[in-house]
Design an enzyme around this catalytic site. Sequence first.
Site, PDB file in Angstrom:
ATOM      1  N   HIS A 270       0.830  -1.209   0.000  1.00 37.03           N
ATOM      2  CA  HIS A 270       0.000   0.000   0.000  1.00 37.03           C
ATOM      3  C   HIS A 270       0.870   1.266   0.000  1.00 37.03           C
ATOM      4  O   HIS A 270       0.730   2.137  -0.874  1.00 37.03           O
ATOM      5  CB  HIS A 270      -0.912  -0.023   1.232  1.00 37.03           C
ATOM      6  CG  HIS A 270      -1.819   1.161   1.356  1.00 37.03           C
ATOM      7  ND1 HIS A 270      -3.130   1.140   0.930  1.00 37.03           N
ATOM      8  CD2 HIS A 270      -1.606   2.415   1.840  1.00 37.03           C
ATOM      9  CE1 HIS A 270      -3.677   2.332   1.149  1.00 37.03           C
ATOM     10  NE2 HIS A 270      -2.772   3.123   1.707  1.00 37.03           N
ATOM     11  N   GLU A 271       1.784   1.351   0.968  1.00 37.17           N
ATOM     12  CA  GLU A 271       2.621   2.563   1.050  1.00 37.17           C
ATOM     13  C   GLU A 271       3.531   2.674  -0.164  1.00 37.17           C
ATOM     14  O   GLU A 271       3.818   3.776  -0.637  1.00 37.17           O
ATOM     15  CB  GLU A 271       3.423   2.569   2.352  1.00 37.17           C
ATOM     16  CG  GLU A 271       2.583   2.521   3.636  1.00 37.17           C
ATOM     17  CD  GLU A 271       1.480   3.574   3.707  1.00 37.17           C
ATOM     18  OE1 GLU A 271       1.635   4.639   3.079  1.00 37.17           O
ATOM     19  OE2 GLU A 271       0.447   3.313   4.357  1.00 37.17           O
ATOM     20  N   HIS A 274       1.765   4.517  -2.866  1.00 37.81           N
ATOM     21  CA  HIS A 274       1.913   5.975  -2.685  1.00 37.81           C
ATOM     22  C   HIS A 274       3.306   6.426  -3.156  1.00 37.81           C
ATOM     23  O   HIS A 274       3.452   7.463  -3.799  1.00 37.81           O
ATOM     24  CB  HIS A 274       1.770   6.339  -1.205  1.00 37.81           C
ATOM     25  CG  HIS A 274       0.358   6.309  -0.682  1.00 37.81           C
ATOM     26  ND1 HIS A 274      -0.639   7.099  -1.195  1.00 37.81           N
ATOM     27  CD2 HIS A 274      -0.215   5.597   0.332  1.00 37.81           C
ATOM     28  CE1 HIS A 274      -1.775   6.886  -0.518  1.00 37.81           C
ATOM     29  NE2 HIS A 274      -1.545   5.971   0.407  1.00 37.81           N
ATOM     30  N   GLU A 300      -4.586   7.873  -2.943  1.00 37.59           N
ATOM     31  CA  GLU A 300      -5.102   6.615  -2.407  1.00 37.59           C
ATOM     32  C   GLU A 300      -5.409   5.629  -3.538  1.00 37.59           C
ATOM     33  O   GLU A 300      -5.280   4.417  -3.350  1.00 37.59           O
ATOM     34  CB  GLU A 300      -6.356   6.917  -1.574  1.00 37.59           C
ATOM     35  CG  GLU A 300      -6.742   5.842  -0.602  1.00 37.59           C
ATOM     36  CD  GLU A 300      -5.748   5.618   0.541  1.00 37.59           C
ATOM     37  OE1 GLU A 300      -4.880   6.483   0.783  1.00 37.59           O
ATOM     38  OE2 GLU A 300      -5.837   4.547   1.176  1.00 37.59           O
TER      39      GLU A 300
END
Lengths: 507, 507
Positions: A270-271, A274, A300
């Site tokens: 997830h990170e 980003h 997001e």
Amino acid sequence: MQTIEKTEPKLLDLKNRLAEINDIEAAASLLYWDQATYMPPGGAVARGRQLATLQQISHTKFTEAALGDLIEDLSLLELSLPYHSEEASLIRIARRKYKQAVRIPASFMAEFSRHRTDAYEAWTRARPENNFALVRPYLEKTLDLSRQLANFSPDYEHIADPLIDFADYGMKASFLRSLFAQLRDELVPIVEAITSQPAPDDSCLTQFYPEAEQLNFTLKVIDQLGYDFKRGRQDQTHHPFMINFSTGDVRITTRVYQEDLSQALFSSIHEMGHALYEQGINPEFEGTPLSGGTSAGVHESQSRLWENLVGRSLGFWQFFYPQLQAFFPPQLGNVSVDTFYRAINKVKRSLIRTDADEITYNLHVMIRFDLELQMLDGSLAVRDLPEAWRERYRSDFGIIPETDTDGVLQDVHWYSGQIGGMFQCYTLGNLMSAQFFAAALAERGEILAKIKQGEFLTLHNWLKDKIYQHGSKYTAAELIHNVTGAPLHIEPFIRYIRHKYGQLYSL
Amino acid sequence: MQTIEKTEPKLLDLKNRLAEINDIEAAASLLYWDQATYMPPGGAVARGRQLATLQQISHTKFTEAALGDLIEDLSLLELSLPYHSEEASLIRIARRKYKQAVRIPASFMAEFSRHRTDAYEAWTRARPENNFALVRPYLEKTLDLSRQLANFSPDYEHIADPLIDFADYGMKASFLRSLFAQLRDELVPIVEAITSQPAPDDSCLTQFYPEAEQLNFTLKVIDQLGYDFKRGRQDQTHHPFMINFSTGDVRITTRVYQEDLSQALFSSIHEMGHALYEQGINPEFEGTPLSGGTSAGVHESQSRLWENLVGRSLGFWQFFYPQLQAFFPPQLGNVSVDTFYRAINKVKRSLIRTDADEITYNLHVMIRFDLELQMLDGSLAVRDLPEAWRERYRSDFGIIPETDTDGVLQDVHWYSGQIGGMFQCYTLGNLMSAQFFAAALAERGEILAKIKQGEFLTLHNWLKDKIYQHGSKYTAAELIHNVTGAPLHIEPFIRYIRHKYGQLYSL
């Protein structure tokens, strides 16, 4: 751009001023990163003061009348250039951010900043104690300050709109309400259909997985996915986040639960999503307001695209699962890839947003979004918030949290930020991720096959070309239209969910 | 102090301004720490710019006329208060630093800052290549800028004096020349006497010592010595250093050589000595110019006191050696504490300052100090520096470096700072450490016995009471006089050396 600067010294002047502000903000970001990673406890008090000082200096410099004058003086140049040229975009985005910032007095910024620190500190004590009463006065003040913050805007349709604007420029409460209502109408029957069937066995995920091996595996995965470790690093923090100090230094953090394999794995991916966005921004934008992702929702969308549409897909695990088994033979040696894939996609009605599957996650978000609007428009008092929370979980999920710890105290957002504009980005991100991914598959039909082979560059390059490189040049709405040929809509997400979960369950 | 602030709003105004500057400087320090510890290589270019921006903002704020006016307006208050009261000291030290800073134009600061970055980058290439020609033009510009920097001062006896003043306020080239000449007269015959005897065997230090165990042992030692890990931490860097962001966050770094046990061990104790000083400063001074050690020499006295007078003493190892042996049984199981003690105190004529024993170290410093003065006063050209260096090593040590890498290129100081005022602090520190330690022993006769028992609190508390807590309130000269009852002089150091090395060698 160099050529125009020579003939337009005011553009150079603007860029120099913005670069200085950018440097101060980067330093503030590093103060924050260090606080979350390596700072000894004794540094906390001074660190809070140092952060507030830098934020105040950057706000003061960004709201200087001379900067506003410069932006106005450059209006003619802007008009003479193509709308989406770098120069016109730089002036346009700088103006938008200047106008937003200049409305807010520095003294208010400082007061809110101090209050947020106090509220956060109270929350860190209240949450484990299940003590909403302890944070209630702080939250009441937060609500009051959030309303004041909104009221610095000259006009709005809903009082939440200026606050939503900070994170997701151009979005309005009325639009989001209608979008979320459509989405809810589609999702509720799906959740109903799934949860009436026997739940898949996800016990393979909750065995003992040693920290060091988990970290090594996540590093291997994000390296293969395309995260550039020469321009980043991964550290451990209590709450995972992505942060950047320049396009050459985009860091992520993760957290490891030794009894839950999915925590570190999916938070790292997830990170990293980003981070790929920030690492992919045109380096010539560095130091200008064009650097950085264009909105919280688009940001997001990139984290969720890599975490869910890629990282929770069967093709992804057809490639990575043998490697994961080799890291953890006793735990996964006898678990099939199909069992593992069902485990990481288990849908269930649960209490905690951050642990939710990709379908029900949106229902959690909508509850928070609605409660924010009600608090802001005065129809819900802070003292009635815990009961309103329970009532919504009862009506939306059919379950009621037994404690406020698992209820209204679970998320940090309202206790470290404002009330309003804090949650919509998560569901916007989910919707956008599906819309972007569908566009990618339509243009590059080979992407799914490539993922199965462990080749992520085709997708990564497409995203860089279509989304990442542009930074904040396009608004979210412009970007979605440019990339997908349509405005934001729920169908791609619904199609994705129906297709994927139709194979996992009978729908 | 609170009471006076109420009646003197200008004092509060001054403190607020200074606190803001202090916060900016702390942020710049963190940018530097991160650069040396965890920053990925891609962050380097932006980091240089961010550091320069913060330095420029802090210099600009510190040299604002309004700050100078405030300091002058507070002169009457200062005169009405005892000289060494906190308030009078705050105003006095702020005035001294303001007057020093305000002479230097911001544009010069920025130019010198950029040049230092370039010179340092050239040195990192030139040193391994043994290529003095590569850095020569940079060093010539450094010399030119160093002279300009000195010439911003209204008057001086020697052109090095204003530069020495930055690090060691109140010291002058003429005084240092005479002090160093006395010291040399004493040390040269001692070195002569020692090196004419058979050298002790120090091969026990250069076995293979695994990194992790070395780090664990250093952490154990500095914990026992009194370093507060709640207000600090140790990381690894290419060059060890101490750095602080507040009295609650004072960090050190170390470096480990797996083939040389003494490297990590003594560099950790050395940096810890610096850190104990900063951790011990009155926390009420935080954010004012009274925080921070009072001079480079006094700072070095604390690092050298712990590293040498404590850390290389027999009593220290009578306590710690069994623990060290338990960490490294194959390496040290059969090595006696006496052999180990002789090994860590081996005196030899060598080429590298940082590896030198505590006697010859000072001769290395004097060579650099003299060459700095000669370059500044024009009697030595940069092009002749390598030859002058070799000639001094021949005459002072009887050995000649075969390469500039082991000669004039060995120290980073001139390539990352100015020429002038960079080296005297090391020998000042050695002299002061012995003078302070003798005063401690005179007042607390039990200190040596306590060290043998592993009890370091008696010494630590004495240092905190006499030196640390005062921060920059007293100048080095005032502090030495207050603590030892005499001005700085060489006898305590000579007595210490004669006594210790008289037991190790026949003198």
